[in-house]
Design a protein around this motif. Structure first.
Motif, PDB file in Angstrom:
ATOM      1  N   GLY A  13       0.772  -1.231   0.000  1.00  0.00           N
ATOM      2  CA  GLY A  13       0.000   0.000   0.000  1.00  0.00           C
ATOM      3  C   GLY A  13       0.799   1.273   0.000  1.00  0.00           C
ATOM      4  O   GLY A  13       0.235   2.360  -0.048  1.00  0.00           O
ATOM      5  N   TRP A  14       2.117   1.198   0.031  1.00  0.00           N
ATOM      6  CA  TRP A  14       2.864   2.447   0.175  1.00  0.00           C
ATOM      7  C   TRP A  14       2.923   3.266  -1.100  1.00  0.00           C
ATOM      8  O   TRP A  14       3.320   4.422  -1.078  1.00  0.00           O
ATOM      9  CB  TRP A  14       4.273   2.179   0.713  1.00  0.00           C
ATOM     10  N   LEU A  15       2.502   2.679  -2.246  1.00  0.00           N
ATOM     11  CA  LEU A  15       2.432   3.472  -3.464  1.00  0.00           C
ATOM     12  C   LEU A  15       0.995   3.721  -3.925  1.00  0.00           C
ATOM     13  O   LEU A  15       0.779   4.282  -4.983  1.00  0.00           O
ATOM     14  CB  LEU A  15       3.202   2.781  -4.590  1.00  0.00           C
ATOM     15  N   LEU A  16       0.027   3.286  -3.159  1.00  0.00           N
ATOM     16  CA  LEU A  16      -1.365   3.516  -3.564  1.00  0.00           C
ATOM     17  C   LEU A  16      -1.757   4.956  -3.256  1.00  0.00           C
ATOM     18  O   LEU A  16      -1.279   5.554  -2.303  1.00  0.00           O
ATOM     19  CB  LEU A  16      -2.291   2.550  -2.827  1.00  0.00           C
ATOM     20  N   ALA A  67      -7.381  22.659  -7.863  1.00  0.00           N
ATOM     21  CA  ALA A  67      -7.963  21.314  -7.899  1.00  0.00           C
ATOM     22  C   ALA A  67      -7.350  20.492  -9.021  1.00  0.00           C
ATOM     23  O   ALA A  67      -7.075  19.289  -8.855  1.00  0.00           O
ATOM     24  CB  ALA A  67      -9.481  21.407  -8.062  1.00  0.00           C
ATOM     25  N   ASP A  68      -7.127  21.142 -10.183  1.00  0.00           N
ATOM     26  CA  ASP A  68      -6.496  20.429 -11.306  1.00  0.00           C
ATOM     27  C   ASP A  68      -5.084  19.972 -10.937  1.00  0.00           C
ATOM     28  O   ASP A  68      -4.673  18.848 -11.262  1.00  0.00           O
ATOM     29  CB  ASP A  68      -6.446  21.336 -12.538  1.00  0.00           C
ATOM     30  N   ARG A  69      -4.352  20.867 -10.276  1.00  0.00           N
ATOM     31  CA  ARG A  69      -2.970  20.507  -9.923  1.00  0.00           C
ATOM     32  C   ARG A  69      -2.954  19.352  -8.917  1.00  0.00           C
ATOM     33  O   ARG A  69      -2.108  18.456  -8.996  1.00  0.00           O
ATOM     34  CB  ARG A  69      -2.246  21.724  -9.345  1.00  0.00           C
ATOM     35  N   TRP A  70      -3.875  19.357  -7.975  1.00  0.00           N
ATOM     36  CA  TRP A  70      -3.940  18.269  -6.999  1.00  0.00           C
ATOM     37  C   TRP A  70      -4.331  16.959  -7.683  1.00  0.00           C
ATOM     38  O   TRP A  70      -3.729  15.902  -7.427  1.00  0.00           O
ATOM     39  CB  TRP A  70      -4.937  18.626  -5.914  1.00  0.00           C
ATOM     40  N   ALA A  71      -5.276  17.031  -8.600  1.00  0.00           N
ATOM     41  CA  ALA A  71      -5.660  15.833  -9.346  1.00  0.00           C
ATOM     42  C   ALA A  71      -4.479  15.340 -10.182  1.00  0.00           C
ATOM     43  O   ALA A  71      -4.232  14.128 -10.278  1.00  0.00           O
ATOM     44  CB  ALA A  71      -6.854  16.131 -10.246  1.00  0.00           C
ATOM     45  N   ARG A  72      -3.754  16.276 -10.805  1.00  0.00           N
ATOM     46  CA  ARG A  72      -2.580  15.891 -11.604  1.00  0.00           C
ATOM     47  C   ARG A  72      -1.568  15.138 -10.738  1.00  0.00           C
ATOM     48  O   ARG A  72      -1.016  14.115 -11.169  1.00  0.00           O
ATOM     49  CB  ARG A  72      -1.938  17.137 -12.196  1.00  0.00           C
ATOM     50  N   ALA A  73      -1.325  15.637  -9.532  1.00  0.00           N
ATOM     51  CA  ALA A  73      -0.360  14.975  -8.645  1.00  0.00           C
ATOM     52  C   ALA A  73      -0.825  13.554  -8.323  1.00  0.00           C
ATOM     53  O   ALA A  73      -0.028  12.614  -8.282  1.00  0.00           O
ATOM     54  CB  ALA A  73      -0.180  15.792  -7.369  1.00  0.00           C
ATOM     55  N   ALA A  91      11.587   4.973 -13.451  1.00  0.00           N
ATOM     56  CA  ALA A  91      10.472   5.730 -14.024  1.00  0.00           C
ATOM     57  C   ALA A  91       9.449   6.064 -12.949  1.00  0.00           C
ATOM     58  O   ALA A  91       8.888   7.172 -12.929  1.00  0.00           O
ATOM     59  CB  ALA A  91       9.823   4.935 -15.152  1.00  0.00           C
ATOM     60  N   ALA A  92       9.199   5.138 -12.045  1.00  0.00           N
ATOM     61  CA  ALA A  92       8.252   5.396 -10.956  1.00  0.00           C
ATOM     62  C   ALA A  92       8.747   6.539 -10.084  1.00  0.00           C
ATOM     63  O   ALA A  92       7.968   7.410  -9.663  1.00  0.00           O
ATOM     64  CB  ALA A  92       8.068   4.131 -10.126  1.00  0.00           C
ATOM     65  N   ALA A  93      10.043   6.557  -9.812  1.00  0.00           N
ATOM     66  CA  ALA A  93      10.612   7.630  -8.994  1.00  0.00           C
ATOM     67  C   ALA A  93      10.433   8.990  -9.669  1.00  0.00           C
ATOM     68  O   ALA A  93      10.134   9.996  -9.013  1.00  0.00           O
ATOM     69  CB  ALA A  93      12.090   7.357  -8.736  1.00  0.00           C
ATOM     70  N   GLU A  94      10.607   9.029 -10.977  1.00  0.00           N
ATOM     71  CA  GLU A  94      10.439  10.295 -11.699  1.00  0.00           C
ATOM     72  C   GLU A  94       9.004  10.792 -11.610  1.00  0.00           C
ATOM     73  O   GLU A  94       8.742  11.993 -11.470  1.00  0.00           O
ATOM     74  CB  GLU A  94      10.847  10.123 -13.162  1.00  0.00           C
ATOM     75  N   ARG A  95       8.044   9.867 -11.705  1.00  0.00           N
ATOM     76  CA  ARG A  95       6.640  10.281 -11.594  1.00  0.00           C
ATOM     77  C   ARG A  95       6.364  10.857 -10.201  1.00  0.00           C
ATOM     78  O   ARG A  95       5.646  11.845 -10.060  1.00  0.00           O
ATOM     79  CB  ARG A  95       5.718   9.082 -11.861  1.00  0.00           C
ATOM     80  N   LEU A  96       6.938  10.246  -9.162  1.00  0.00           N
ATOM     81  CA  LEU A  96       6.734  10.764  -7.811  1.00  0.00           C
ATOM     82  C   LEU A  96       7.429  12.111  -7.622  1.00  0.00           C
ATOM     83  O   LEU A  96       6.932  12.976  -6.896  1.00  0.00           O
ATOM     84  CB  LEU A  96       7.243   9.763  -6.775  1.00  0.00           C
ATOM     85  N   ARG A  97       8.590  12.277  -8.253  1.00  0.00           N
ATOM     86  CA  ARG A  97       9.264  13.576  -8.170  1.00  0.00           C
ATOM     87  C   ARG A  97       8.362  14.670  -8.749  1.00  0.00           C
ATOM     88  O   ARG A  97       8.207  15.743  -8.155  1.00  0.00           O
ATOM     89  CB  ARG A  97      10.594  13.535  -8.918  1.00  0.00           C
ATOM     90  N   GLU A  98       7.774  14.382  -9.909  1.00  0.00           N
ATOM     91  CA  GLU A  98       6.867  15.354 -10.517  1.00  0.00           C
ATOM     92  C   GLU A  98       5.677  15.629  -9.607  1.00  0.00           C
ATOM     93  O   GLU A  98       5.228  16.785  -9.478  1.00  0.00           O
ATOM     94  CB  GLU A  98       6.375  14.845 -11.872  1.00  0.00           C
ATOM     95  N   ALA A  99       5.185  14.571  -8.970  1.00  0.00           N
ATOM     96  CA  ALA A  99       4.017  14.735  -8.100  1.00  0.00           C
ATOM     97  C   ALA A  99       4.344  15.622  -6.907  1.00  0.00           C
ATOM     98  O   ALA A  99       3.598  16.550  -6.581  1.00  0.00           O
ATOM     99  CB  ALA A  99       3.528  13.370  -7.635  1.00  0.00           C
ATOM    100  N   ARG A 112       5.674  12.291   2.351  1.00  0.00           N
ATOM    101  CA  ARG A 112       5.458  10.864   2.099  1.00  0.00           C
ATOM    102  C   ARG A 112       5.989  10.472   0.732  1.00  0.00           C
ATOM    103  O   ARG A 112       6.600   9.421   0.560  1.00  0.00           O
ATOM    104  CB  ARG A 112       3.964  10.523   2.218  1.00  0.00           C
ATOM    105  N   TRP A 113       5.763  11.320  -0.259  1.00  0.00           N
ATOM    106  CA  TRP A 113       6.250  11.012  -1.602  1.00  0.00           C
ATOM    107  C   TRP A 113       7.772  11.030  -1.671  1.00  0.00           C
ATOM    108  O   TRP A 113       8.383  10.289  -2.440  1.00  0.00           O
ATOM    109  CB  TRP A 113       5.645  11.991  -2.607  1.00  0.00           C
ATOM    110  N   GLN A 114       8.389  11.888  -0.868  1.00  0.00           N
ATOM    111  CA  GLN A 114       9.857  11.908  -0.848  1.00  0.00           C
ATOM    112  C   GLN A 114      10.402  10.589  -0.321  1.00  0.00           C
ATOM    113  O   GLN A 114      11.368  10.040  -0.866  1.00  0.00           O
ATOM    114  CB  GLN A 114      10.374  13.067   0.017  1.00  0.00           C
TER     115      GLN A 114
END
Length: 371
Positions: A13-16, A67-73, A91-99, A112-114
């Motif tokens: 669950g840590w990536l859900l 709201a859009d930015r939060w949904a994007r994250a 690739a997963a790490a890059e997506r979390l960095r963007e988030a 948490r994302w860090q």
């Protein structure tokens, strides 16, 4: 192995994604419904379709309102989960960095994302970036024991031994009973950081009740590195008596440790027991080591008997010469003369000089006249 590990992380669950309904700012109902549906599909293994849809939505929502930015994250986090489940941690790490770099994301969520990004980068072999992220996160979460151990492993991979040792110090400060793998890591790091005494104390503490031969061997090796052969042989002797260390190789090591540690008589006794019990091959190597051990222990009768048995076995001029010299030194002239004559007959010229010392120079027989 990597894919399995990442799948396990996802399953825990840590990536859900977090539940959109409790996140701020509030999201429109269609976003919430789609995020939940995509999350369910990801759990069913529809990885690539979920990834593609999540990235599409993240791109579409870039530059929108709060709201859009939060949904994007949240879509980016969902894409990160898909990448991780597909075995692509970088690739997963890059997506979390963007988030987590999305403007307006709450500090607690970025935190948490860090942590998750750090784990993914370490899983991807990006030890330096992962270690930096994790070290920064641990500065705010000092009670995370698992995190300190993870950071220590990352720093060890980077050969930053002092920093790794400091991370282990922090882990051990809140770990009452480290696992065997953690003890092994700590021992290795402390040694490389020049803290051998700490490493040995840690290994010693883990030996009580241990049935792992590698742990006992490591402890003895550490003691030797510290210049304490007596301690090394005591550790090995205990492991041998408890039946943790067994077999011919371990017995040979025990013997050599006793010789190095100044207890050659004990080495000889172990050799004799090994030969009698047929644990050791009754060959020249074992018999020579036995003779040398009794000689070092100055067990004169046993040493001379062992050297004579060896010389008879090898029929070597060198072995007969050594026996003769030893017998002469220890006041056994009859044995010395017999051994030296055997050495001379086998081409050892120095045996003649020893014989002259032992019996005196050979003189011409009476009645013989010079020509």
């Amino acid at each position: 192995m990597l894919a399995k590990r990442l799948a396990t992380l996802c399953a825990t669950g840590w990536l859900l994604i977090i539940t959109p309904a409790v996140a701020a700012p509030a999201l429109p109902g269609d976003f919430i419904a789609e995020l939940q549906a995509l999350q369910q599909r990801l759990g069913q293994g529809d990885i690539e379709a979920v990834r593609a849809r999540a990235l599409f939505q993240a791109e579409r929502l870039a530059g929108g309102n709060a709201a859009d930015r939060w949904a994007r994250a949240l879509y980016l986090q969902l894409a990160a989960g898909a990448e991780a489940q597909a075995g692509r941690p970088a690739a997963a790490a890059e997506r979390l960095r963007e988030a987590r770099e999305t403007p307006g994301v709450e500090a607690a969520q970025r935190d948490r994302w860090q942590r998750d990004e750090a784990r993914l980068r370490l899983a991807a072999g990006q030890h330096e970036r992962g270690a930096d992220l994790l070290a920064d996160w641990l500065a705010r979460h000092t009670d995370d024991v698992e995190g300190h151990w993870r950071l220590a492993r990352a720093l060890a991979n980077l050969e930053r031994w002092e920093m790794a040792a400091d991370a282990i110090d922090r882990a051990l400060a809140v770990t009452t009973d480290p696992e065997a793998s953690q003890r092994a890591l700590a021992s290795a790091v402390y040694r490389r950081a020049g803290r051998e005494e700490v490493a040995l104390a840690l290994v010693d503490a883990g030996l009580e009740g241990s049935r792992d031969p590698a742990a006992w061997r490591q402890a003895a090796a550490l003691a030797q590195q510290l210049g304490d052969p007596g301690r090394a042989v005591a550790i090995w002797e205990t492991g041998w008596r408890r039946g943790v260390l067994t077999g011919e190789a371990d017995l040979h090591r025990l013997v050599t440790l006793h010789l190095a540690g100044g207890t050659p008589a004990r080495a000889a006794e172990h050799l004799e027991a090994g030969l009698a019990g047929e644990l050791l091959e009754d060959g020249e190597e074992s018999r020579r080591l036995l003779a040398q051990a009794w000689e070092a222990a100055r067990g004169r009768e046993r040493a001379l008997a062992a050297w004579e048995a060896l010389a008879q076995r090898t029929d070597s001029g060198e072995d007969w010469l050594h026996l003769g010299q030893l017998a002469y030194t220890w006041g056994q002239p009859a044995l010395a003369e017999r051994a030296l004559r055997a050495a001379s007959e086998r081409g050892r010229e120095e045996a003649e000089r020893w014989l002259e010392v032992l019996t005196g120079p050979v003189r011409p027989e009476s009645g013989m006249a010079a020509e």
